[in-house]
Enzyme design. Structure first.
Site, short mmCIF file in Angstrom:
data_model
loop_
_atom_site.label_atom_id
_atom_site.label_comp_id
_atom_site.label_asym_id
_atom_site.label_seq_id
_atom_site.Cartn_x
_atom_site.Cartn_y
_atom_site.Cartn_z
N ARG A 1 55.65 -58.95 -115.17
CA ARG A 1 55.72 -60.00 -114.13
C ARG A 1 56.07 -61.35 -114.74
O ARG A 1 55.66 -61.66 -115.86
CB ARG A 1 54.34 -60.14 -113.48
N SER B 1 50.16 -57.69 -123.88
CA SER B 1 49.00 -56.80 -123.92
C SER B 1 49.08 -55.76 -125.02
O SER B 1 49.08 -54.54 -124.75
CB SER B 1 48.85 -56.14 -122.57
N ASP C 1 46.00 -59.37 -122.42
CA ASP C 1 45.69 -59.27 -120.98
C ASP C 1 44.19 -59.30 -120.74
O ASP C 1 43.74 -59.79 -119.69
CB ASP C 1 46.34 -58.04 -120.34
C1 G6P Z 1 47.08 -56.48 -114.53
C2 G6P Z 1 47.22 -57.60 -115.52
C3 G6P Z 1 48.01 -57.18 -116.73
C4 G6P Z 1 47.37 -55.94 -117.31
C5 G6P Z 1 47.34 -54.88 -116.27
C6 G6P Z 1 46.66 -53.67 -116.80
O1 G6P Z 1 48.24 -56.23 -113.95
O2 G6P Z 1 47.89 -58.70 -114.92
O3 G6P Z 1 48.02 -58.19 -117.68
O4 G6P Z 1 48.08 -55.53 -118.43
O5 G6P Z 1 46.60 -55.31 -115.16
O6 G6P Z 1 46.67 -52.69 -115.81
P1 G6P Z 1 47.84 -51.63 -115.65
O7 G6P Z 1 47.23 -50.57 -114.81
O8 G6P Z 1 48.94 -52.29 -114.99
O9 G6P Z 1 48.13 -51.13 -117.01
C1 BGC Z 2 46.54 -52.66 -126.06
C2 BGC Z 2 45.69 -53.87 -125.72
C3 BGC Z 2 45.69 -54.09 -124.23
C4 BGC Z 2 45.28 -52.82 -123.53
C5 BGC Z 2 45.26 -52.96 -122.03
C6 BGC Z 2 46.10 -51.49 -125.26
O1 BGC Z 2 46.96 -50.41 -125.47
O2 BGC Z 2 46.42 -52.36 -127.43
O3 BGC Z 2 46.19 -55.00 -126.36
O4 BGC Z 2 44.78 -55.10 -123.95
O5 BGC Z 2 46.15 -51.78 -123.87
O6 BGC Z 2 46.48 -53.24 -121.51
#
Ligand code: G6P
Ligand code: BGC
Length: 884
Positions: free
Chosen positions: A509, A570, A624
């Site tokens: 995003r 992340s 994140d």
């Molecule tokens: C939200 C946050 C992101 C995060 C994500 C993890 O969208 O804004 O920063 O990485 O959640 O969840 P997801 O299920 O999208 O991996």
């Molecule tokens: C990453 C982290 C991140 C997490 C959630 C992991 O695979 O190593 O940095 O915070 O995923 O997105």
């Protein structure tokens, strides 16, 4: 009020010329005959009334309110599955009470090969009357019916009585596995055609039906999923409002003279034990009123039970019936005239037509119940039928079929005569019970390693704590405990417009975040990161990111503006400052080259430089988890931990600076990105890892890495489930042992399926629909097993996640030397947000393992992009303050 005339007679077939209204006959006798036969005529409205009342009483009994007046029992039979066709084994079967006072012993072999049948060996034993009426000696007999009257049996567990009798004999080692109602045996013996038979109807000595009800509708069972077979016991239906109008004086006379007056009223109008007696009572009445046999009644005609079912069946035979009538009446010491014989046939027809129509009304009630229970307007169903009346009576079956069409017009019913319902069916029940027991055992063995005990979870908590301490002291640890240079959560004084990027979750995003007096406004746009870019070159990836930013700026009219930018990245980064983060290694399916070991802020700035004419001021890079903590911390200052359970999983929290080796200063706090996804990469989780976890790890692009993540997060749970399903299929527990191509396909079982399948509002058939969309052909049992597998895998994930959170909040409590800590945790991630039980299980595990911490979980609404903007805002505020 026109009565229903079954038109089930083909044209040209000979019919007994029963006296019809207006036919010329000696006036009083034909009226008397008319009035007599009229009593057996039932109207459609009356049948519909019986259908509705029986349905009402069935549903009442399902809720556990068996009404003594209306009387159907709705007895659970504990048969939870219909045959799969691969059941096999040898079985001894006893059949008692199916057809009169006889016992049949059978040796039944099930080959497990479709269509291959071994004829059961059997022997019939007549039960002497003194035994039928003598002393008797899990499943408790409620009441005798059909002429049985042994004492000391009603209210007893008949299986125990049989076991005791076998013991008394001492000669045999027989294991009584199942006691089965004959309707259940009939249903189970039915050869599965298009679909399994899920209703069975029996009209023999007595009458009854059973059907597969949704277990959650059976109050006494307290089950919420699957189906179970219910024996309706409709013989005892006796709803005055419904039955009163169709009960004749002959029915009352028969009941009065029976062994159980007032009981089994419905059965006494349909069952083979009673049809002959009803005919006899009518004949006696007509004879005594000088309409039949010149008014003569023989002793045999006056004797109860002298006209049997077989007699009625023979007398109604369309071709030889009349001849039989003469023979049978002569055997009863009567000399019938031709008109007598005709009238006797009419009486038989009247009694049996009514029986068939009443039976149809009852079956229609069961069909209506199934429509409701399965919420299906249109029902296609197979009904197994059995019993001498259905098998041998010349017209009963066709009248029944016709009436069912009329009373249950939305149901497409196929009637499947069951061959040898008793023997094979009972053996099938035993085989199915054995199959289910064996499958249950194999399923328990497979899922046992996923059922974590309190001790195991506490051990994970302790190990995580030790790894945290080592990581903070920069000693070797699978937890890197990365300083983030975020020292404070927002204090609400932040202001301004900020750009934010959010990379690493399901979506990439780009956001415009306005932090103002009235709060935070966010405009964001989701862009995709194609797999080829995520696994292409680093330059390609960052150029793609800048392309998206430029596209966003154009759409938002921000071209030429150089807003401070916060970058939620992340992945594990060793931060050297707020705007400097060295990527340690990719996770979650990303693998862009030339990035690991690089400062990703530099890589972004390089891409911006390559794009010329773009001004971007990258101020901060945050994980994140940090973005999520900051975003929730803006609303709740007690939010000091960030948790992500999405594609990946991770956590961060505010640690005392004094505990963070390698960062100057020992007062104040520093947010630590734990990178707990890598917990256990040193093998410390080996005791919990299953063969399925290893298969998922081996097949991943980073084997041996992110072991904790691979047990918890959305990218992997679906794969763990898929491997378990493959294993259970190879054990024959699932899909009848048929391996399916689709299940061999990697990532075909999405983690979102777990959330859908486990949602309480989804009936099993919807679970089935999800799996059928995958190209799987499955039974309800299969759907139930898939559900249990999903529950075990997601529960373990949530508990492990809870053990991690417990370790962190306990650390914060001890850091502050508090007896009790109150803290909030900002959470984000699709799995945590979408799974119906995940959040609750995490919270429950934290309460169990960290009872001195009061933990509130705050679901982040705006994602960590807002958090990145707030970190940027704090940095800008601090930089502003430093400049003045
Ligand atoms: C939200 C946050 C992101 C995060 C994500 C993890 O969208 O804004 O920063 O990485 O959640 O969840 P997801 O299920 O999208 O991996
Ligand atoms: C990453 C982290 C991140 C997490 C959630 C992991 O695979 O190593 O940095 O915070 O995923 O997105």
């Amino acid at each position: 009020m026109d009565s229903i005339e079954p038109s089930s007679l083909q044209s040209g077939e000979r019919t007994p010329s029963c006296p019809q209204k207006g036919l010329l006959q000696p006036s009083d006798s034909s009226e008397l005959v008319q009035e007599c036969l009229q009593q057996f005529k039932v109207t459609k409205a009356q049948l519909q009334q019986i259908q509705a009342s029986l349905l009402g009483s069935m549903e009442q009994a399902l809720m556990g309110e068996v009404s003594p007046t209306s009387g159907v029992q709705m007895l659970p039979t504990y048969v939870e599955s219909t045959p799969h066709g691969n059941e096999q084994g040898n079985f001894v079967v006893l059949e008692l009470g199916a057809s009169g006072a006889s016992l049949r012993v059978l040796w039944v072999t099930l080959t497990g090969i479709k269509g291959q049948k071994v004829e059961p060996k059997s022997q019939d034993f007549v039960i002497p009357q003194e035994v039928v009426l003598g002393t008797g000696q899990q499943s408790t007999l409620i009441s005798w019916t059909k002429g049985f009257r042994c004492s000391g049996v009603e209210g007893q567990d008949v299986v125990q009585l049989l076991r005791d009798a076998i013991q008394r004999q001492g000669a045999y080692n027989i294991d009584v596995v199942a006691v089965v109602n004959d309707t259940v045996g009939t249903m189970m013996a039915c050869e599965p055609g298009a679909g399994p038979c899920e209703i069975s109807l029996l009209v023999d000595t007595g009458t009854n039906a059973c059907y597969m009800e949704e277990a959650r509708h059976v109050a006494v069972l307290d089950e919420d999923r699957g189906r179970t077979c219910i024996s309706v016991e409709w013989g005892s239906f006796s709803h005055d409002g419904a039955l009163g109008p169709v009960l004749t004086s002959f029915d009352h006379a028969l009941d009065h003279a029976s062994l159980n007056p007032g009981a089994q009223r419905f059965e006494k109008m349909i069952g083979g034990l009673y049809l002959g007696e009803l005919v006899r009572l009518v004949l006696v009445y007509l004879a005594q009123n000088r309409v039949l046999f010149g008014g003569y009644t023989s002793p045999a005609l006056l004797s109860q039970g002298s006209i049997l079912l077989e007699h009625v069946i023979e007398m109604e035979d369309p071709s030889t019936g009349l001849a039989y009538v003469h023979t049978i009446l002569q055997d009863l010491g009567l000399s019938p005239k031709a008109s007598d014989a005709e009238l006797v046939q009419c009486v038989c027809a009247a009694v049996c037509s009514r029986a068939a129509q009443l039976c149809a009304a009852a079956l229609a009630a069961v069909l209506s119940r199934l429509q409701r229970s399965r919420e299906q307007q249109k029902l296609q169903i197979a009904v197994a039928t059995g019993g001498r009346v259905l098998e041998r009576h010349p017209r009963f079956h066709s009248i029944l079929q016709e009436m069912v069409k009329l009373l249950a017009s939305e149901c497409d019913v196929s009637f499947i005569p069951s061959v040898d319902g008793g023997g094979r069916g009972v053996a099938m029940v035993t085989a199915v019970a054995a199959r289910l027991a064996n499958h249950r055992r194999l399923l328990e063995e497979t899922l046992a390693p996923f059922r974590l005990s309190h001790e195991q979870l506490a051990a994970v908590q302790t190990q995580m704590r030790e790894a945290m301490d080592k990581g903070l002291r920069r000693e070797p640890s699978s937890l890197r405990m990365l300083p983030t240079y975020v020292r404070a959560t927002p204090d609400g004084s932040e202001r301004g417009d900020f750009l934010a990027l959010d990379l690493g979750g399901t979506n990439f995003r780009v956001l415009l975040v306005r932090v103002a007096e009235g709060g935070v406004q966010i405009i964001n746009q989701v862009y995709s990161i194609p797999e080829c870019v995520a696994q292409g070159s680093g330059q390609q990836l960052f150029d793609h990111i800048v392309d998206c930013i430029v596209d966003f700026q154009e759409k938002q009219g921000l071209r030429g503006q150089s807003l401070p930018l916060g970058f939620t990245f992340s992945f594990p980064c060793k931060q050297l400052g707020l705007d400097q983060g060295i990527l340690l290694n990719w996770t979650k399916g990303f693998n862009a080259s030339d990035c690991e070991g690089q400062d990703v802020v530099f890589l972004l700035r390089e891409a911006i430089r390559r794009r010329q004419a773009v001004e971007l001021n990258v101020v901060a890079i945050v994980n994140d988890t940090v973005g999520t903590m900051m975003s929730c911390g803006y609303e709740d200052p007690q939010c000091e931990m960030g948790l992500i359970v999405g594609t990946g999983t991770n956590a961060c929290y505010m640690e005392e600076l004094r505990n963070v080796a390698g960062v100057a200063g020992d007062s104040g706090h520093m947010c630590i990105n734990m990178e707990w996804g890598a917990f256990g990469d040193d093998g410390s989780l080996g005791m919990l890892s299953t063969c399925f976890d290893s298969r998922v790890d081996q097949a991943s692009i980073n084997p041996g890495k992110q072991r904790f993540e691979k047990m918890i997060s959305g990218m992997y749970l679906g794969e763990i489930v898929r491997h378990i399903l493959l294993n259970l299929t190879s054990l024959g527990v699932l899909f009848r042992g048929q391996q399916t191509q689709c299940l061999q396909t990697r990532d075909i079982f999405k983690t979102k399926f777990l959330s859908e399948i486990e949602s309480d509002s989804l009936a099993l058939r919807q679970v089935r629909a999800i799996l059928e969309d995958l190209g799987l052909t499955l039974t309800l049992d299969d759907a139930l097993i898939v559900l249990e597998v999903c529950q075990a895998v997601s529960r373990r994930a949530a508990q492990l996640c809870g053990a991690g959170v417990a370790a962190v909040v306990e650390k914060i409590r001890e850091n502050r030397d508090l007896d009790e800590l109150t803290v909030s945790v900002g959470v984000d991630g699709t799995l945590y947000k979408m799974h119906p039980h995940f959040a609750r299980l995490v919270a429950a595990t934290v309460r169990e393992l960290a009872p001195r911490c009061v933990v509130t979980f705050l679901q982040s609404e705006d994602g960590s992009g807002k958090g990145a903007a707030l970190v940027t805002a704090v940095a800008c505020r601090l930089a502003q303050m430093a400049r003045v």
